[in-house]
Scaffold this motif. Structure first.
Motif, short mmCIF file in Angstrom:
data_model
loop_
_atom_site.label_atom_id
_atom_site.label_comp_id
_atom_site.label_asym_id
_atom_site.label_seq_id
_atom_site.Cartn_x
_atom_site.Cartn_y
_atom_site.Cartn_z
N TYR A 21 -46.20 -38.23 -67.90
CA TYR A 21 -45.35 -39.36 -68.24
C TYR A 21 -46.13 -40.62 -68.63
O TYR A 21 -45.53 -41.67 -68.82
CB TYR A 21 -44.40 -39.66 -67.08
CG TYR A 21 -43.34 -38.61 -66.90
CD1 TYR A 21 -42.28 -38.52 -67.80
CD2 TYR A 21 -43.41 -37.67 -65.88
CE1 TYR A 21 -41.31 -37.55 -67.66
CE2 TYR A 21 -42.45 -36.70 -65.74
CZ TYR A 21 -41.39 -36.64 -66.63
OH TYR A 21 -40.43 -35.68 -66.50
N TYR A 31 -33.57 -45.29 -78.03
CA TYR A 31 -32.25 -44.90 -78.50
C TYR A 31 -31.16 -45.88 -78.08
O TYR A 31 -31.10 -47.00 -78.57
CB TYR A 31 -31.96 -43.46 -78.06
CG TYR A 31 -30.74 -42.85 -78.70
CD1 TYR A 31 -30.57 -42.88 -80.07
CD2 TYR A 31 -29.76 -42.25 -77.93
CE1 TYR A 31 -29.44 -42.34 -80.66
CE2 TYR A 31 -28.63 -41.69 -78.51
CZ TYR A 31 -28.48 -41.74 -79.88
OH TYR A 31 -27.37 -41.20 -80.44
N ASP A 33 -30.61 -47.35 -75.12
CA ASP A 33 -30.86 -48.13 -73.90
C ASP A 33 -30.39 -49.57 -74.00
O ASP A 33 -29.89 -50.13 -73.04
CB ASP A 33 -32.35 -48.10 -73.56
CG ASP A 33 -32.80 -46.74 -73.06
OD1 ASP A 33 -31.94 -45.89 -72.80
OD2 ASP A 33 -34.01 -46.53 -72.94
N HIS A 74 -38.90 -47.72 -66.58
CA HIS A 74 -39.50 -46.39 -66.60
C HIS A 74 -40.13 -46.04 -65.25
O HIS A 74 -40.02 -44.91 -64.79
CB HIS A 74 -40.54 -46.29 -67.71
CG HIS A 74 -39.96 -46.34 -69.09
ND1 HIS A 74 -38.89 -45.56 -69.49
CD2 HIS A 74 -40.30 -47.07 -70.18
CE1 HIS A 74 -38.60 -45.81 -70.75
NE2 HIS A 74 -39.45 -46.74 -71.19
N HIS A 115 -36.69 -32.62 -67.95
CA HIS A 115 -36.59 -33.85 -67.17
C HIS A 115 -37.18 -35.06 -67.87
O HIS A 115 -36.99 -36.19 -67.40
CB HIS A 115 -37.24 -33.65 -65.80
CG HIS A 115 -36.56 -32.61 -64.99
ND1 HIS A 115 -35.28 -32.75 -64.52
CD2 HIS A 115 -36.97 -31.38 -64.59
CE1 HIS A 115 -34.93 -31.68 -63.85
NE2 HIS A 115 -35.94 -30.83 -63.89
N GLU A 117 -36.27 -36.44 -70.62
CA GLU A 117 -35.19 -37.31 -71.07
C GLU A 117 -34.65 -38.15 -69.93
O GLU A 117 -34.40 -39.34 -70.07
CB GLU A 117 -34.06 -36.49 -71.68
CG GLU A 117 -32.90 -37.35 -72.15
CD GLU A 117 -31.77 -36.53 -72.73
OE1 GLU A 117 -30.62 -37.00 -72.64
OE2 GLU A 117 -32.01 -35.44 -73.26
N ALA A 118 -34.48 -37.52 -68.76
CA ALA A 118 -33.93 -38.26 -67.62
C ALA A 118 -34.85 -39.39 -67.18
O ALA A 118 -34.39 -40.44 -66.74
CB ALA A 118 -33.68 -37.31 -66.47
N SER A 120 -37.19 -40.85 -69.29
CA SER A 120 -37.46 -41.73 -70.44
C SER A 120 -36.29 -42.61 -70.83
O SER A 120 -36.48 -43.75 -71.22
CB SER A 120 -37.85 -40.90 -71.66
OG SER A 120 -38.93 -40.07 -71.37
N TYR A 121 -35.10 -42.07 -70.77
CA TYR A 121 -33.92 -42.79 -71.26
C TYR A 121 -33.26 -43.54 -70.11
O TYR A 121 -32.91 -42.95 -69.08
CB TYR A 121 -32.90 -41.81 -71.83
CG TYR A 121 -33.24 -41.27 -73.18
CD1 TYR A 121 -32.40 -41.52 -74.26
CD2 TYR A 121 -34.36 -40.50 -73.39
CE1 TYR A 121 -32.69 -41.00 -75.51
CE2 TYR A 121 -34.66 -39.99 -74.63
CZ TYR A 121 -33.83 -40.24 -75.68
OH TYR A 121 -34.13 -39.74 -76.91
N SER A 124 -30.02 -42.13 -68.87
CA SER A 124 -30.06 -40.89 -68.09
C SER A 124 -30.42 -41.13 -66.63
O SER A 124 -30.59 -40.17 -65.87
CB SER A 124 -31.04 -39.90 -68.72
OG SER A 124 -30.55 -39.48 -69.98
#
Length: 161
Positions: A21, A31, A33, A74, A115, A117-118, A120-121, A124
């Motif tokens: 990460y 996107y 956020d 993050h 995971h 996406e969860a 990073s976004y 999520s």
């Protein structure tokens, strides 16, 4: 495995996660956020008027007001991911009493690409919060802590739609 070996394995796994990460340290919001910040900034927006994600929305709004940098968001989400990983390990251990099964399950879950996406976004975060709540509820149930089951399950449900 000894306690020292468990700690070393856990530190090694978290080290691998940090490497996986690391690009998030310099990443901005992605996107959709920024749309979540608009929801926090609307003066009449109340977290209780939203259809779902009440707990997640409350955490986004609080963090937007106090630590609005993308890095802080993050890092918070990464912390939720590590917390879920630890809870999964505790649940698997309670069910199997097997070091091998526990470390395989935790490693696969922690390092699986789905995971990313969860973590990073921002949108999520609710997935991570729900996972932490449900895993905490499962662990509490295995320990027959019924009040803890109710609290953790409620927190998980308030994190999702």
């Amino acid at each position: 495995m000894t306690t020292r070996q468990h700690i070393a394995a856990g530190v090694a796994l978290i080290g691998v996660l940090c490497a996986e990460y690391a690009p998030l340290l310099t990443a901005g919001f992605v996107y959709e956020d920024r749309n979540w910040f608009i929801g926090c900034a609307v003066p009449h927006a109340s977290i209780w008027n939203w259809h779902g994600r009440r707990l997640a929305l409350a955490s986004w709004c609080w963090q937007a007001a106090h630590t609005p940098s993308p890095l802080a968001f993050h890092l918070f989400d990464f912390g939720l991911h590590v917390t879920a990983m630890a809870l999964l390990g505790a649940v698997i251990w309670a069910l199997t009493q097997s070091d091998v099964a526990t470390w395989i399950a935790v490693s696969v879950w922690a390092l699986h690409p789905i995971h990313v996406e969860a973590v990073s976004y921002l949108s999520s975060r609710s997935e991570l919060m729900a996972a932490v709540g449900i895993l905490a509820a499962c662990l509490a149930a295995l320990q027959r802590q019924w009040g803890g089951v109710g609290i953790a399950a409620a927190l998980a449900l308030w994190s999702k739609e």
